[in-house]
Motif scaffolding. Structure first.
Motif, short mmCIF file in Angstrom:
data_model
loop_
_atom_site.label_atom_id
_atom_site.label_comp_id
_atom_site.label_asym_id
_atom_site.label_seq_id
_atom_site.Cartn_x
_atom_site.Cartn_y
_atom_site.Cartn_z
N VAL A 218 0.75 -1.26 -0.25
CA VAL A 218 0.03 0.08 0.05
C VAL A 218 0.90 1.13 0.20
N PRO A 219 0.40 2.27 -0.61
CA PRO A 219 1.01 3.68 -0.74
C PRO A 219 1.58 4.10 0.72
N LEU A 220 0.58 4.18 1.69
CA LEU A 220 0.59 4.58 3.08
C LEU A 220 0.18 3.49 4.14
N LEU A 221 0.84 3.13 4.93
CA LEU A 221 0.67 2.22 6.11
C LEU A 221 0.49 2.92 7.44
N VAL A 222 -0.37 2.73 8.09
CA VAL A 222 -0.22 3.27 9.50
C VAL A 222 -0.93 2.23 10.52
N VAL A 223 0.25 2.22 11.43
CA VAL A 223 -0.03 0.78 12.31
C VAL A 223 -0.19 1.73 13.96
N LYS A 224 -1.32 1.17 14.57
CA LYS A 224 -1.90 1.71 15.77
C LYS A 224 -1.31 0.82 16.83
N LEU A 225 -0.60 1.32 17.80
CA LEU A 225 0.31 0.75 18.77
C LEU A 225 -0.54 0.85 20.11
N GLY A 226 -1.83 1.07 20.32
CA GLY A 226 -2.38 1.29 21.79
C GLY A 226 -1.96 2.48 22.54
N PRO A 227 -1.51 2.21 23.77
CA PRO A 227 -0.93 3.26 24.58
C PRO A 227 0.57 3.70 24.17
N GLU A 228 1.07 2.83 23.24
CA GLU A 228 2.34 3.38 22.55
C GLU A 228 2.31 4.36 21.42
N GLY A 229 1.02 4.97 21.16
CA GLY A 229 1.02 5.80 20.19
C GLY A 229 0.75 5.07 18.59
N ALA A 230 1.34 5.50 17.51
CA ALA A 230 1.12 5.12 16.21
C ALA A 230 2.29 5.26 15.60
N LEU A 231 2.63 4.46 14.28
CA LEU A 231 3.62 4.87 13.23
C LEU A 231 2.99 4.73 12.07
N ALA A 232 3.96 5.63 10.83
CA ALA A 232 3.46 5.50 9.66
C ALA A 232 4.61 5.20 8.66
N ARG A 233 4.30 4.51 7.62
CA ARG A 233 5.42 4.31 6.64
C ARG A 233 4.79 4.60 5.13
N ARG A 234 5.56 5.38 4.47
CA ARG A 234 5.37 5.69 3.38
C ARG A 234 6.45 5.52 2.20
N GLY A 235 6.43 4.49 1.71
CA GLY A 235 7.90 3.98 0.85
C GLY A 235 8.90 3.91 2.04
N LYS A 236 10.02 4.78 1.75
CA LYS A 236 11.19 4.78 2.71
C LYS A 236 10.93 5.64 3.87
N GLU A 237 9.80 6.51 3.78
CA GLU A 237 9.79 7.62 4.55
C GLU A 237 8.85 6.98 5.91
N ALA A 238 9.48 6.95 7.17
CA ALA A 238 9.02 6.51 8.25
C ALA A 238 8.59 7.81 9.42
N VAL A 239 7.50 7.70 10.01
CA VAL A 239 7.04 8.57 10.93
C VAL A 239 6.59 8.00 12.29
N ARG A 240 6.83 8.29 13.18
CA ARG A 240 6.38 7.83 14.69
C ARG A 240 5.79 8.96 15.45
N SER A 241 4.70 8.66 16.03
CA SER A 241 4.11 9.77 16.95
C SER A 241 3.80 9.09 18.51
N ALA A 242 4.17 10.15 19.42
CA ALA A 242 3.87 9.62 20.50
C ALA A 242 2.57 9.55 21.29
N PRO A 243 2.18 8.94 22.13
CA PRO A 243 0.78 8.88 22.41
C PRO A 243 0.44 10.14 23.37
N VAL A 244 -0.96 10.48 23.30
CA VAL A 244 -1.19 11.70 24.11
C VAL A 244 -1.48 10.81 25.73
N PRO A 245 -0.99 11.67 26.57
CA PRO A 245 -1.15 11.12 28.18
C PRO A 245 -2.55 11.21 28.64
N VAL A 246 -2.96 10.10 29.05
CA VAL A 246 -4.32 10.31 29.15
C VAL A 246 -4.66 9.25 30.33
N LYS A 247 -6.05 9.50 31.11
CA LYS A 247 -6.42 8.56 32.19
C LYS A 247 -7.31 7.62 31.42
#
Ligand SMILES: Nc1ncnc2c1ncn2[C@@H]1O[C@H](COP(=O)(O)OP(=O)(O)OP(=O)(O)O)[C@@H](O)[C@H]1O
Ligand SMILES: [Mg+2]
Length: 316
Positions: A218-247
Protein backbone atom coordinates in the motif's frame (compact mmCIF):
# COMPACT_ATOMS: atom_id res chain seq x y z
CA UNK A 1 -17.85 20.52 -4.64
CA UNK A 2 -18.45 16.94 -3.47
CA UNK A 3 -21.39 16.28 -1.13
CA UNK A 4 -19.13 14.66 1.50
CA UNK A 5 -15.57 14.68 2.70
CA UNK A 6 -15.73 10.98 3.54
CA UNK A 7 -18.20 8.21 2.72
CA UNK A 8 -18.19 5.05 4.82
CA UNK A 9 -19.44 1.48 4.36
CA UNK A 10 -19.69 -0.80 7.36
CA UNK A 11 -21.70 -2.34 10.15
CA UNK A 12 -24.13 -0.49 12.40
CA UNK A 13 -25.25 -1.70 15.81
CA UNK A 14 -25.43 -0.78 19.48
CA UNK A 15 -23.37 -1.75 22.52
CA UNK A 16 -25.24 -2.54 25.73
CA UNK A 17 -22.86 -2.24 28.68
CA UNK A 18 -23.89 -3.77 32.03
CA UNK A 19 -21.66 -2.76 34.93
CA UNK A 20 -21.16 -4.34 38.33
CA UNK A 21 -22.03 -7.97 37.62
CA UNK A 22 -20.19 -10.72 39.54
CA UNK A 23 -17.31 -12.49 37.83
CA UNK A 24 -19.04 -15.84 38.17
CA UNK A 25 -22.45 -15.86 36.46
CA UNK A 26 -24.38 -18.42 38.50
CA UNK A 27 -27.06 -20.30 36.46
CA UNK A 28 -30.74 -19.64 37.32
CA UNK A 29 -29.97 -16.73 39.71
CA UNK A 30 -31.17 -13.23 38.94
CA UNK A 31 -27.95 -11.23 38.77
CA UNK A 32 -28.29 -7.49 39.14
CA UNK A 33 -26.18 -4.93 37.29
CA UNK A 34 -25.70 -1.60 39.07
CA UNK A 35 -25.45 0.58 35.93
CA UNK A 36 -26.39 0.33 32.26
CA UNK A 37 -25.25 2.20 29.17
CA UNK A 38 -26.64 1.82 25.65
CA UNK A 39 -24.12 3.33 23.23
CA UNK A 40 -23.54 3.43 19.51
CA UNK A 41 -21.31 0.43 18.82
CA UNK A 42 -19.59 -1.14 15.80
CA UNK A 43 -16.30 0.00 14.39
CA UNK A 44 -17.69 1.67 11.25
CA UNK A 45 -20.43 3.60 13.03
CA UNK A 46 -18.06 4.78 15.78
CA UNK A 47 -15.65 5.92 13.06
CA UNK A 48 -18.37 7.76 11.10
CA UNK A 49 -19.85 9.40 14.21
CA UNK A 50 -16.57 10.63 15.65
CA UNK A 51 -15.28 11.85 12.27
CA UNK A 52 -18.43 13.89 11.83
CA UNK A 53 -18.16 15.39 15.34
CA UNK A 54 -14.61 16.51 14.44
CA UNK A 55 -16.09 18.52 11.57
CA UNK A 56 -15.87 16.33 8.44
CA UNK A 57 -18.96 15.86 6.27
CA UNK A 58 -19.70 12.13 6.49
CA UNK A 59 -22.10 9.89 4.53
CA UNK A 60 -22.63 6.37 5.87
CA UNK A 61 -24.15 3.24 4.32
CA UNK A 62 -25.02 0.08 6.20
CA UNK A 63 -27.83 -2.46 6.48
CA UNK A 64 -30.06 -2.64 9.58
CA UNK A 65 -33.35 -4.27 10.56
CA UNK A 66 -36.67 -2.47 10.76
CA UNK A 67 -36.58 -2.57 14.57
CA UNK A 68 -36.09 -0.41 17.69
CA UNK A 69 -32.34 -1.11 17.98
CA UNK A 70 -31.82 0.03 14.39
CA UNK A 71 -33.83 3.19 15.03
CA UNK A 72 -31.80 4.08 18.13
CA UNK A 73 -28.56 3.54 16.16
CA UNK A 74 -29.81 5.97 13.48
CA UNK A 75 -30.78 8.52 16.16
CA UNK A 76 -27.24 8.42 17.51
CA UNK A 77 -25.76 8.89 14.03
CA UNK A 78 -28.12 11.83 13.48
CA UNK A 79 -26.98 13.46 16.75
CA UNK A 80 -23.41 13.14 15.49
CA UNK A 81 -24.36 14.86 12.23
CA UNK A 82 -23.78 11.81 10.00
CA UNK A 83 -25.89 11.51 6.82
CA UNK A 84 -27.53 8.07 6.81
CA UNK A 85 -30.10 8.66 4.06
CA UNK A 86 -28.89 5.60 2.13
CA UNK A 87 -28.76 3.15 5.05
CA UNK A 88 -30.79 0.12 3.93
CA UNK A 89 -33.56 -0.83 6.40
CA UNK A 90 -34.68 -4.41 5.80
CA UNK A 91 -37.62 -6.14 7.50
CA UNK A 92 -37.26 -9.89 7.87
CA UNK A 93 -36.12 -12.54 10.30
CA UNK A 94 -32.70 -10.94 10.89
CA UNK A 95 -32.66 -7.92 13.17
CA UNK A 96 -30.08 -5.22 13.84
CA UNK A 97 -27.11 -6.61 15.76
CA UNK A 98 -26.25 -6.00 19.42
CA UNK A 99 -23.13 -6.41 21.52
CA UNK A 100 -23.50 -6.95 25.27
CA UNK A 101 -20.39 -5.98 27.22
CA UNK A 102 -19.89 -7.01 30.87
CA UNK A 103 -16.93 -5.08 32.30
CA UNK A 104 -15.41 -6.56 35.51
CA UNK A 105 -12.40 -5.63 37.55
CA UNK A 106 -10.02 -7.96 35.74
CA UNK A 107 -11.62 -8.82 32.37
CA UNK A 108 -14.62 -8.21 30.12
CA UNK A 109 -17.16 -10.57 28.56
CA UNK A 110 -18.25 -9.52 25.07
CA UNK A 111 -21.33 -11.23 23.61
CA UNK A 112 -22.39 -10.32 20.07
CA UNK A 113 -25.41 -11.08 17.94
CA UNK A 114 -24.15 -9.90 14.51
CA UNK A 115 -27.62 -9.70 12.89
CA UNK A 116 -27.88 -7.72 9.65
CA UNK A 117 -24.14 -6.98 9.77
CA UNK A 118 -23.42 -10.36 8.16
CA UNK A 119 -26.02 -9.81 5.43
CA UNK A 120 -25.09 -6.43 3.95
CA UNK A 121 -24.47 -7.04 0.25
CA UNK A 122 -23.24 -5.15 -2.81
CA UNK A 123 -26.83 -4.40 -3.90
CA UNK A 124 -27.39 -2.51 -0.61
CA UNK A 125 -24.82 0.10 -1.64
CA UNK A 126 -25.70 3.30 -3.52
CA UNK A 127 -22.49 3.67 -5.53
CA UNK A 128 -23.12 7.21 -6.82
CA UNK A 129 -23.71 8.36 -3.24
CA UNK A 130 -20.50 6.69 -2.06
CA UNK A 131 -18.57 8.27 -4.94
CA UNK A 132 -19.76 11.80 -4.10
CA UNK A 133 -16.90 12.36 -1.63
CA UNK A 134 -13.19 13.04 -1.53
CA UNK A 135 -12.42 9.88 0.37
CA UNK A 136 -13.94 6.42 0.91
CA UNK A 137 -13.44 4.24 4.03
CA UNK A 138 -14.47 0.71 4.96
CA UNK A 139 -14.14 -0.92 8.40
CA UNK A 140 -14.39 -4.51 9.62
CA UNK A 141 -13.48 -6.39 6.44
CA UNK A 142 -13.94 -9.83 8.01
CA UNK A 143 -17.45 -9.18 9.34
CA UNK A 144 -18.95 -8.43 5.91
CA UNK A 145 -19.58 -12.02 4.90
CA UNK A 146 -22.13 -11.29 2.16
CA UNK A 147 -20.19 -8.33 0.77
CA UNK A 148 -16.67 -9.70 1.09
CA UNK A 149 -16.27 -11.17 -2.42
CA UNK A 150 -17.05 -7.76 -3.93
CA UNK A 151 -15.16 -5.45 -1.56
CA UNK A 152 -12.26 -5.30 -4.05
CA UNK A 153 -14.63 -4.24 -6.80
CA UNK A 154 -16.12 -1.58 -4.51
CA UNK A 155 -12.69 -0.10 -3.74
CA UNK A 156 -11.75 -0.23 -7.43
CA UNK A 157 -14.92 1.70 -8.35
CA UNK A 158 -14.17 4.36 -5.73
CA UNK A 159 -10.62 4.75 -7.06
CA UNK A 160 -11.94 5.01 -10.62
CA UNK A 161 -14.32 7.76 -9.46
CA UNK A 162 -11.27 9.70 -8.23
CA UNK A 163 -11.57 9.17 -4.45
CA UNK A 164 -8.72 8.29 -2.14
CA UNK A 165 -9.46 5.20 -0.04
CA UNK A 166 -8.73 3.65 3.35
CA UNK A 167 -9.35 0.35 5.10
CA UNK A 168 -9.32 -0.82 8.73
CA UNK A 169 -9.87 -4.60 8.76
CA UNK A 170 -10.12 -4.96 12.55
CA UNK A 171 -9.88 -8.51 13.87
CA UNK A 172 -10.72 -11.67 11.94
CA UNK A 173 -12.99 -13.61 14.34
CA UNK A 174 -12.08 -16.81 12.47
CA UNK A 175 -8.35 -16.01 12.70
CA UNK A 176 -7.84 -16.95 9.01
CA UNK A 177 -6.71 -13.60 7.52
CA UNK A 178 -7.62 -14.74 3.96
CA UNK A 179 -5.48 -13.95 0.94
CA UNK A 180 -8.42 -12.13 -0.74
CA UNK A 181 -7.54 -9.15 1.45
CA UNK A 182 -4.30 -8.66 -0.53
CA UNK A 183 -6.35 -8.21 -3.72
CA UNK A 184 -8.37 -5.47 -2.02
CA UNK A 185 -5.20 -3.73 -0.77
CA UNK A 186 -4.28 -3.00 -4.43
CA UNK A 187 -6.98 -0.31 -4.34
CA UNK A 188 -6.31 1.02 -0.81
CA UNK A 189 -4.34 4.26 -0.30
CA UNK A 190 -4.25 4.24 3.52
CA UNK A 191 -4.21 0.95 5.41
CA UNK A 192 -4.85 1.22 9.18
CA UNK A 193 -4.29 -2.05 11.10
CA UNK A 194 -3.28 -2.29 14.74
CA UNK A 195 0.00 -4.00 15.60
CA UNK A 196 -1.46 -7.48 16.00
CA UNK A 197 -3.49 -7.24 12.80
CA UNK A 198 -0.42 -6.03 10.89
CA UNK A 199 1.54 -9.12 12.00
CA UNK A 200 -1.33 -11.51 11.27
CA UNK A 201 -2.00 -10.10 7.79
CA UNK A 202 1.69 -10.03 6.85
CA UNK A 203 2.09 -13.61 8.16
CA UNK A 204 4.98 -12.94 10.55
CA UNK A 205 5.46 -12.60 14.32
CA UNK A 206 7.91 -9.74 13.82
CA UNK A 207 6.41 -6.25 13.68
CA UNK A 208 9.35 -4.67 11.78
CA UNK A 209 9.14 -7.46 9.19
CA UNK A 210 5.34 -7.03 8.94
CA UNK A 211 5.81 -3.30 8.34
CA UNK A 212 8.34 -4.01 5.56
CA UNK A 213 5.99 -6.46 3.86
CA UNK A 214 2.86 -4.32 4.12
CA UNK A 215 4.72 -1.21 2.93
CA UNK A 216 5.21 -3.06 -0.37
CA UNK A 217 1.42 -3.48 -0.74
CA UNK A 218 0.00 0.00 0.00
CA UNK A 219 1.16 3.59 -0.58
CA UNK A 220 0.62 4.53 3.09
CA UNK A 221 0.69 2.14 6.05
CA UNK A 222 -0.42 3.35 9.50
CA UNK A 223 -0.01 0.99 12.47
CA UNK A 224 -1.80 1.66 15.77
CA UNK A 225 0.21 0.76 18.85
CA UNK A 226 -2.36 1.19 21.65
CA UNK A 227 -0.89 3.12 24.61
CA UNK A 228 2.38 3.44 22.64
CA UNK A 229 0.88 5.75 19.99
CA UNK A 230 1.21 5.01 16.28
CA UNK A 231 3.60 4.89 13.33
CA UNK A 232 3.36 5.41 9.58
CA UNK A 233 5.37 4.27 6.56
CA UNK A 234 5.15 5.76 3.10
CA UNK A 235 7.76 4.01 0.98
CA UNK A 236 11.06 4.72 2.73
CA UNK A 237 9.63 7.61 4.79
CA UNK A 238 8.93 6.53 8.40
CA UNK A 239 7.17 8.68 11.02
CA UNK A 240 6.39 7.77 14.61
CA UNK A 241 4.09 9.71 16.91
CA UNK A 242 4.04 9.58 20.71
CA UNK A 243 0.74 8.87 22.49
CA UNK A 244 -1.23 11.64 24.17
CA UNK A 245 -1.05 11.08 27.97
CA UNK A 246 -4.51 10.26 29.26
CA UNK A 247 -6.29 8.56 32.15
CA UNK A 248 -7.90 5.81 30.06
CA UNK A 249 -11.16 4.36 31.38
CA UNK A 250 -12.18 2.25 28.35
CA UNK A 251 -10.24 1.33 25.18
CA UNK A 252 -13.39 0.42 23.16
CA UNK A 253 -13.38 2.40 19.90
CA UNK A 254 -9.92 3.94 20.37
CA UNK A 255 -8.76 2.45 17.06
CA UNK A 256 -11.80 3.72 15.17
CA UNK A 257 -11.41 7.16 16.75
CA UNK A 258 -7.73 7.14 15.78
CA UNK A 259 -8.73 6.37 12.16
CA UNK A 260 -11.23 9.25 12.28
CA UNK A 261 -8.64 11.72 13.62
CA UNK A 262 -5.99 10.62 11.12
CA UNK A 263 -8.33 10.79 8.11
CA UNK A 264 -9.90 14.08 9.23
CA UNK A 265 -6.46 15.62 8.65
CA UNK A 266 -5.53 13.44 5.66
CA UNK A 267 -8.52 14.60 3.57
CA UNK A 268 -7.47 18.18 4.28
CA UNK A 269 -4.01 17.53 2.83
CA UNK A 270 -2.14 17.71 6.18
CA UNK A 271 1.37 16.26 6.40
CA UNK A 272 1.94 12.80 7.79
CA UNK A 273 3.14 13.95 11.23
CA UNK A 274 -0.01 16.06 11.71
CA UNK A 275 -2.28 13.21 10.61
CA UNK A 276 -0.62 10.85 13.09
CA UNK A 277 -0.69 13.37 15.91
CA UNK A 278 -4.41 14.05 15.41
CA UNK A 279 -5.08 10.32 15.21
CA UNK A 280 -3.34 9.86 18.57
CA UNK A 281 -5.30 12.77 20.02
CA UNK A 282 -8.64 11.29 18.91
CA UNK A 283 -7.68 7.75 20.02
CA UNK A 284 -6.61 8.93 23.47
CA UNK A 285 -9.70 11.13 23.82
CA UNK A 286 -11.99 8.21 23.04
CA UNK A 287 -10.62 6.28 26.05
CA UNK A 288 -11.73 8.99 28.51
CA UNK A 289 -15.34 7.70 28.60
CA UNK A 290 -16.89 4.23 28.37
CA UNK A 291 -17.93 3.02 24.90
CA UNK A 292 -16.71 4.27 21.53
CA UNK A 293 -18.72 7.48 21.09
CA UNK A 294 -19.57 8.74 24.59
CA UNK A 295 -16.54 11.03 24.84
CA UNK A 296 -17.30 12.56 21.42
CA UNK A 297 -20.97 13.10 22.28
CA UNK A 298 -19.83 15.64 24.87
CA UNK A 299 -18.66 18.43 22.52
CA UNK A 300 -17.47 20.62 25.38
CA UNK A 301 -15.32 17.77 26.71
CA UNK A 302 -13.81 17.42 23.19
CA UNK A 303 -13.05 21.16 22.86
CA UNK A 304 -11.41 21.17 26.29
CA UNK A 305 -9.30 18.10 25.48
CA UNK A 306 -8.14 19.61 22.17
CA UNK A 307 -7.24 22.91 23.83
CA UNK A 308 -5.30 21.06 26.56
CA UNK A 309 -3.46 18.62 24.30
CA UNK A 310 -3.67 20.15 20.82
CA UNK A 311 -0.63 22.42 21.26
CA UNK A 312 1.46 19.52 22.45
CA UNK A 313 0.29 17.59 19.38
CA UNK A 314 1.13 20.48 17.04
CA UNK A 315 4.70 20.64 18.44
CA UNK A 316 5.52 17.00 17.63
N1 LIG B 1 -4.00 4.14 26.99
C1 LIG B 1 -3.86 4.96 25.93
N2 LIG B 1 -3.24 6.16 26.06
C2 LIG B 1 -3.09 7.00 25.04
N3 LIG B 1 -3.53 6.72 23.79
C3 LIG B 1 -4.16 5.56 23.58
C4 LIG B 1 -4.35 4.61 24.63
N4 LIG B 1 -4.99 3.53 24.12
C5 LIG B 1 -5.21 3.79 22.81
N5 LIG B 1 -4.71 5.00 22.47
C6 LIG B 1 -4.74 5.66 21.15
O1 LIG B 1 -5.71 5.00 20.35
C7 LIG B 1 -5.08 4.43 19.20
C8 LIG B 1 -5.75 3.15 18.81
O2 LIG B 1 -5.68 2.20 19.84
P1 LIG B 1 -5.46 0.64 19.59
O3 LIG B 1 -4.07 0.39 19.16
O4 LIG B 1 -6.00 -0.02 20.79
O5 LIG B 1 -6.40 0.38 18.31
P2 LIG B 1 -7.30 -0.88 17.96
O6 LIG B 1 -6.69 -2.10 18.55
O7 LIG B 1 -7.55 -0.84 16.50
O8 LIG B 1 -8.63 -0.50 18.75
P3 LIG B 1 -10.15 -0.98 18.52
O9 LIG B 1 -10.39 -1.92 19.64
O10 LIG B 1 -10.93 0.29 18.62
O11 LIG B 1 -10.23 -1.60 17.16
C9 LIG B 1 -3.62 4.29 19.55
O12 LIG B 1 -2.82 4.28 18.38
C10 LIG B 1 -3.42 5.54 20.41
O13 LIG B 1 -3.29 6.67 19.57
MG1 LIG C 1 -9.21 -1.64 15.46
Amino acid sequence: MQAFDVTVVGELNLDLILYGLPEHLEPERELLADRLALTLGSSSAIFAHNLSVMGSRVGFISRIGDDPLGRIALERLAEGGVDFSKVRIVSGPTSTGLTVILPRARFRNILTYPGTMLEMCFEDLALDYLASARHFHLSSFFLHRALRARIGELFQKMKQAGLTTSLDTNDDPEDRWGEDLKEVLRFVDVFLPNEREARKIAGTESLPEAIERLTQLVPLLVVKLGPEGALARRGKEAVRSAPVPVKAVDPVGAGDSFDAGFLHQYVRGADLASCLAYGNLAGAFSTTRPGGTEAFRDRQHFRKFVSEHGKQVAKQ
